[in-house]
Design an enzyme around this catalytic site. Structure first.
Site, PDB file in Angstrom:
ATOM      1  N   ARG A 241      11.438  -1.855  10.434  1.00 37.38           N
ATOM      2  CA  ARG A 241      10.373  -1.220  11.588  1.00 37.38           C
ATOM      3  C   ARG A 241      10.225  -2.200  12.543  1.00 37.38           C
ATOM      4  NH1 ARG A 241       4.805   0.136   7.976  1.00 37.38           N
ATOM      5  NH2 ARG A 241       3.871  -1.091   9.749  1.00 37.38           N
TER       6      ARG A 241
ATOM      7  N   ARG B   8      -9.582   1.007   8.798  1.00 35.02           N
ATOM      8  CA  ARG B   8      -9.044  -0.435   9.318  1.00 35.02           C
ATOM      9  C   ARG B   8     -10.304  -1.121   9.813  1.00 35.02           C
ATOM     10  NH1 ARG B   8      -3.051   0.586   9.354  1.00 35.02           N
ATOM     11  NH2 ARG B   8      -2.149  -1.472   9.485  1.00 35.02           N
TER      12      ARG B   8
ATOM     13  N   ARG C  38      11.918  -5.483   4.479  1.00 32.75           N
ATOM     14  CA  ARG C  38      11.580  -4.146   4.429  1.00 32.75           C
ATOM     15  C   ARG C  38      12.436  -3.281   5.280  1.00 32.75           C
ATOM     16  NH1 ARG C  38       5.650  -1.954   5.053  1.00 32.75           N
ATOM     17  NH2 ARG C  38       5.757  -2.902   7.066  1.00 32.75           N
TER      18      ARG C  38
ATOM     19  N   ARG D 162      -0.386  -9.069  13.157  1.00 29.59           N
ATOM     20  CA  ARG D 162      -0.793  -7.925  12.451  1.00 29.59           C
ATOM     21  C   ARG D 162      -1.813  -8.467  11.366  1.00 29.59           C
ATOM     22  NH1 ARG D 162       4.311  -5.236  10.302  1.00 29.59           N
ATOM     23  NH2 ARG D 162       3.007  -4.156   8.935  1.00 29.59           N
TER      24      ARG D 162
ATOM     25  N   LYS E 164       0.762  -1.126   0.046  1.00 27.20           N
ATOM     26  CA  LYS E 164       0.083  -0.064   0.082  1.00 27.20           C
ATOM     27  C   LYS E 164       0.762   1.248  -0.019  1.00 27.20           C
ATOM     28  CE  LYS E 164      -2.387  -1.068   3.883  1.00 27.20           C
ATOM     29  NZ  LYS E 164      -1.689  -2.300   4.342  1.00 27.20           N
TER      30      LYS E 164
HETATM   31  P1  AMP Z   1       0.837   0.577   8.866  1.00 28.30           P
HETATM   32  O1  AMP Z   1       2.120   1.539   8.725  1.00 28.30           O
HETATM   33  O2  AMP Z   1      -0.351   1.016   8.279  1.00 28.30           O
HETATM   34  O3  AMP Z   1       1.282  -0.918   8.789  1.00 28.30           O
HETATM   35  O4  AMP Z   1       0.358   0.859  10.509  1.00 28.30           O
HETATM   36  C1  AMP Z   1       1.232   0.618  11.567  1.00 28.30           C
HETATM   37  C2  AMP Z   1       0.654   0.578  12.783  1.00 28.30           C
HETATM   38  O5  AMP Z   1      -0.200   1.860  13.222  1.00 28.30           O
HETATM   39  C3  AMP Z   1      -0.681  -0.288  12.997  1.00 28.30           C
HETATM   40  O6  AMP Z   1      -0.200  -1.806  13.253  1.00 28.30           O
HETATM   41  C4  AMP Z   1      -1.389   0.253  14.109  1.00 28.30           C
HETATM   42  O7  AMP Z   1      -0.740  -0.294  15.428  1.00 28.30           O
HETATM   43  C5  AMP Z   1      -1.601   1.538  13.722  1.00 28.30           C
HETATM   44  N1  AMP Z   1      -2.495   2.226  12.960  1.00 28.30           N
HETATM   45  C6  AMP Z   1      -2.146   2.591  11.734  1.00 28.30           C
HETATM   46  N2  AMP Z   1      -3.349   2.950  10.975  1.00 28.30           N
HETATM   47  C7  AMP Z   1      -4.384   2.474  12.031  1.00 28.30           C
HETATM   48  C8  AMP Z   1      -5.659   2.596  12.101  1.00 28.30           C
HETATM   49  N3  AMP Z   1      -6.472   3.218  10.880  1.00 28.30           N
HETATM   50  N4  AMP Z   1      -6.526   2.075  13.029  1.00 28.30           N
HETATM   51  C9  AMP Z   1      -5.770   1.725  14.146  1.00 28.30           C
HETATM   52  N5  AMP Z   1      -4.511   1.717  14.234  1.00 28.30           N
HETATM   53  C10 AMP Z   1      -3.776   2.257  13.138  1.00 28.30           C
END
Ligand code: AMP
Length: 231
Positions: free
Chosen positions: A166, A94, A133, A177, A19
């Site tokens: 990360r 989400r 990554r 996740r 994404k």
């Molecule tokens: P990402 O970079 O999109 O994988 O997001 C990393 C982390 O940020 C996720 O595992 C959640 O802990 C938090 N996070 C990001 N976006 C959301 C969301 N829309 N709702 C809840 N937690 C989020």
């Protein structure tokens, strides 16, 4: 007359589906901001802001930040001037509650979501991508040790910062996740399909192919590649 070019977009897909990479390229082509909620939360954690403190354990542990916090964060971001003509959302919504919140936020602006791109990829492929990554803690640029390495090893091409893996890209956290994705986020596929907004993009292909496919599905070059698909 050409087809309408969609500019209010959501990217949906499991961890490691690509994404962030697609979002960057699409946002650049469309001339709209990429809004990555994960990046926003990681930056808040780094900056040790009150928001950062409250979300840090969720972000590092791969659990979801509560819906009301996310709604507030996204509402504030989408109210900024640069989102008036469009945006690419990466990582929000989400949950179903967040999807409804997004509709409410946009309705207040007399706007509505125009398309949802679902990045389809096997869990095994995505897992490998996550493990390989590297990302830039400063500007958010993303690399892959094998398929898309930086020009100088370990250094960001964009801003020269030392790259990092990360914290939530450990095998164990990636797996949880995915569980969260399956349980709470996958129901959004049907939700958006019912609204006629969903477009599937096969994402286990080279970045440029994925980009061109996504581009044609959102009315790029004035052509609509297909109509929205059923779940
Ligand atoms: P990402 O970079 O999109 O994988 O997001 C990393 C982390 O940020 C996720 O595992 C959640 O802990 C938090 N996070 C990001 N976006 C959301 C969301 N829309 N709702 C809840 N937690 C989020």
């Amino acid at each position: 007359m050409g087809a309408h070019q969609f500019k209010r977009l959501v990217l949906l897909g499991g961890p490691g589906s690509g994404k962030g990479t697609l979002g960057r390229a699409l946002a650049e082509r469309l001339g709209v901001p990429l809004i990555s909620t994960g990046d926003m939360l990681r930056q808040a954690s780094e900056a040790q802001s009150p928001l950062g403190h409250s979300v840090k354990t969720h972000v590092e542990g791969g659990t979801l930040v509560p819906d009301d916090v996310m709604e507030h964060v996204v509402d504030r971001r989408l109210s900024r001037q640069d989102c008036l003509s469009g945006f690419v959302l990466d990582g929000f919504p989400r949950t179903l509650v967040q999807a409804q919140a997004l509709e409410g936020i946009l309705a207040q602006q007399n706007a509505r979501l125009e398309g949802v791109l679902l990045l389809v990829v096997d869990k095994d492929v995505a897992l490998r991508r996550n493990l390989d990554r590297l990302s830039c803690p400063r500007c958010g640029a993303v690399y892959n040790r094998s398929s898309n390495p930086p020009v100088s090893e370990g250094i960001c091409d964009v801003c020269g910062t030392i790259l990092d893996a990360r914290k939530d890209d450990s095998r164990e956290t990636i797996s949880s996740r995915w569980d969260v994705y399956r349980r709470l986020t996958e129901p959004l596929i049907e939700h958006f399909a019912e609204k006629g907004l969903l477009h599937r993009v096969q994402a286990d292909r080279p970045v440029l192919e994925v980009l061109e496919d996504a581009w044609s599905r959102i009315g790029g070059n004035g052509v609509l590649h297909d109509s929205p698909q059923e779940p």
